[in-house]
Design a protein around this motif. Structure first.
Motif, PDB file in Angstrom:
ATOM      1  N   UNK A 275       0.832  -1.203   0.000  1.00 41.61           N
ATOM      2  CA  UNK A 275       0.000   0.000   0.000  1.00 41.61           C
ATOM      3  C   UNK A 275       0.869   1.256   0.000  1.00 41.61           C
ATOM      4  N   UNK A 276       0.493   2.221  -0.823  1.00 46.17           N
ATOM      5  CA  UNK A 276       1.257   3.461  -0.896  1.00 46.17           C
ATOM      6  C   UNK A 276       1.109   4.273   0.389  1.00 46.17           C
ATOM      7  N   UNK A 277      -0.042   4.214   1.029  1.00 45.29           N
ATOM      8  CA  UNK A 277      -0.318   4.842   2.318  1.00 45.29           C
ATOM      9  C   UNK A 277      -1.171   3.865   3.124  1.00 45.29           C
ATOM     10  N   UNK A 278      -1.294   4.063   4.441  1.00 46.30           N
ATOM     11  CA  UNK A 278      -2.063   3.114   5.262  1.00 46.30           C
ATOM     12  C   UNK A 278      -3.446   2.810   4.692  1.00 46.30           C
ATOM     13  N   UNK A 279      -3.691   1.532   4.501  1.00 50.25           N
ATOM     14  CA  UNK A 279      -4.966   0.998   4.029  1.00 50.25           C
ATOM     15  C   UNK A 279      -5.357   1.499   2.637  1.00 50.25           C
ATOM     16  N   UNK A 280      -4.423   2.006   1.886  1.00 50.46           N
ATOM     17  CA  UNK A 280      -4.713   2.446   0.523  1.00 50.46           C
ATOM     18  C   UNK A 280      -4.205   1.383  -0.440  1.00 50.46           C
ATOM     19  N   UNK A 282      -5.403   0.833  -3.434  1.00 50.13           N
ATOM     20  CA  UNK A 282      -5.865   1.132  -4.787  1.00 50.13           C
ATOM     21  C   UNK A 282      -5.076   2.263  -5.456  1.00 50.13           C
ATOM     22  N   UNK A 283      -4.047   2.767  -4.809  1.00 43.26           N
ATOM     23  CA  UNK A 283      -3.335   3.919  -5.337  1.00 43.26           C
ATOM     24  C   UNK A 283      -4.233   5.133  -5.408  1.00 43.26           C
ATOM     25  N   UNK A 291       2.771  11.316  -6.117  1.00 41.36           N
ATOM     26  CA  UNK A 291       1.984  10.136  -5.764  1.00 41.36           C
ATOM     27  C   UNK A 291       1.808   9.937  -4.255  1.00 41.36           C
ATOM     28  N   UNK A 292       2.909   9.939  -3.523  1.00 45.91           N
ATOM     29  CA  UNK A 292       2.808   9.661  -2.088  1.00 45.91           C
ATOM     30  C   UNK A 292       2.124  10.803  -1.343  1.00 45.91           C
ATOM     31  N   UNK A 297      -5.182   8.089   2.763  1.00 45.11           N
ATOM     32  CA  UNK A 297      -4.951   7.045   3.754  1.00 45.11           C
ATOM     33  C   UNK A 297      -6.158   6.976   4.675  1.00 45.11           C
ATOM     34  N   UNK A 298      -6.356   5.796   5.300  1.00 48.61           N
ATOM     35  CA  UNK A 298      -7.509   5.587   6.165  1.00 48.61           C
ATOM     36  C   UNK A 298      -7.095   4.879   7.442  1.00 48.61           C
TER      37      UNK A 298
END
Length: 346
Positions: A275-280, A282-283, A291-292, A297-298
């Motif tokens: 995941x690119x960020x927490x709980x992401x 799907x990009x 991008x980052x 994030x969730x």
């Protein structure tokens, strides 16, 4: 049959039927977000950022969400009305069960009063035959007490019959209320199902769109019971293992092909492994410019799944298509082929 793009007047009439129950929902119109390209940082900010008031604010609800809310609210009120009807039925039955005994006691009291009235000269003689003033007073009190108790017994019957009549009136009113609200819930469900089916048909008409054979005339419980196991089987052993119900519920809520979000998670992050960020998984929001920094994030998979499926519904349509792939990523052809292939396997 209602169609997905209901005219504002029809929508107003329908929501008006729900009265105070749906007033909060009727306060805002359906304002779906315009599809935006994820290749632009500015567009990503607009599409992926939560609106003021959150995604649940009334002005941000879609047509199907309004219909679904109307059904769920009406169903909840119907359950309360059913409970009131049942409680009033119990009360009426309990009161009615006491009537025969009270009737018997009242009849006996009436007979006693009649005897006393017929024997009034004997009562006078009894009083006059008292040897003392105290005896006379005691006899008078006794006669008064007997008369009063008999009258109270008769009045208790009359009061019981009044209470029973009131209970029956409340029972009929609560039954009528329950029937009316259940009818509204049924109408809301029919409208929501028709709107979902119309959206499905329209969404599968685009180039490259897939047919999912989802039955939108099912209830939410039936829909989730069918799709959650299929999605769970697809996600077994992954970071998203066990989230089939969350995907199915979100798909139901926003009327999206239930295979779409899980398949994108595979394309973008190997089902949540990277995941690119927490709980992401799907990009989501990861525009090419940063991008980052722009990625969402969730706090949980459930929250993330709900947000992603809603975003698909508002920004990309019912299901995957060539046009949706072009909006979602900068390599649309390979993205479309991989994601659609995964969707077919669910």
């Amino acid at each position: 049959m209602l169609v997905y793009n209901m005219q504002p007047m029809k929508r107003g009439i329908y929501i008006g039927m729900c009265g105070a129950v749906c007033a909060a929902l009727a306060a805002g119109g359906a304002i779906p977000l315009a599809p935006l390209s994820a290749s632009s940082a500015e567009a990503a900010d607009t599409l992926y950022a939560a609106p003021a008031g959150g995604f649940d604010s009334a002005e941000h609800k879609t047509e199907i969400e309004i219909l679904t809310d109307a059904y769920e609210t009406a169903r909840s009120v119907a359950l309360v009305s059913d409970f009131k009807a049942a409680a009033n039925q119990i009360r009426a039955d309990a009161l009615e069960a006491k009537i025969p005994e009270q009737q018997r006691r009242s009849d006996a009291a009436m007979r006693e009063l009649y005897k006393m009235q017929q024997g009034r000269y004997g009562i006078i003689e009894m009083l006059l035959s008292s040897q003392t003033i105290d005896g006379f007073v005691d006899q008078a009190k006794y006669i008064e007490s007997v008369s009063r108790e008999n009258l109270e017994t008769i009045n208790e019957l009359l009061d019981a019959k009044d209470r029973l009549e009131q209970a029956r009136e409340k029972l009929e009113a609560s039954r009528a209320e329950s029937d009316a609200v259940m009818n509204m819930a049924s109408m809301a469900l029919d409208s929501a199902q028709a709107a979902r089916a119309a959206r499905q048909s329209a969404g599968q008409a685009g180039e490259g769109a897939l047919s999912d054979d989802a039955n939108w005339y099912q209830t939410e419980e039936e829909f989730v019971a069918e799709w959650a196991p299929r999605i769970d089987a697809y996600l077994a052993g992954s970071a998203l293992d066990g989230q089939g119900a969350a995907f199915a519920q979100a798909s139901w809520r926003y009327c999206v092909d239930p295979r779409w979000s899980p398949a994108i998670a595979n394309t973008e992050s190997s089902k949540g492994a990277y995941c690119i960020r927490p709980y992401n998984a799907w990009g989501w929001g990861a525009a090419d410019s940063d991008p980052y920094g722009l990625a969402s994030e969730w706090r949980s998979w459930e929250e993330a799944i709900d947000a992603h499926v809603r975003g698909l519904s508002e920004g990309y349509g019912y299901t995957i298509s060539k046009a949706a792939a072009e909006k979602y990523c900068s390599s649309p052809d390979s993205w479309y082929e991989k994601t659609s292939s995964e969707m077919k396997s669910i």
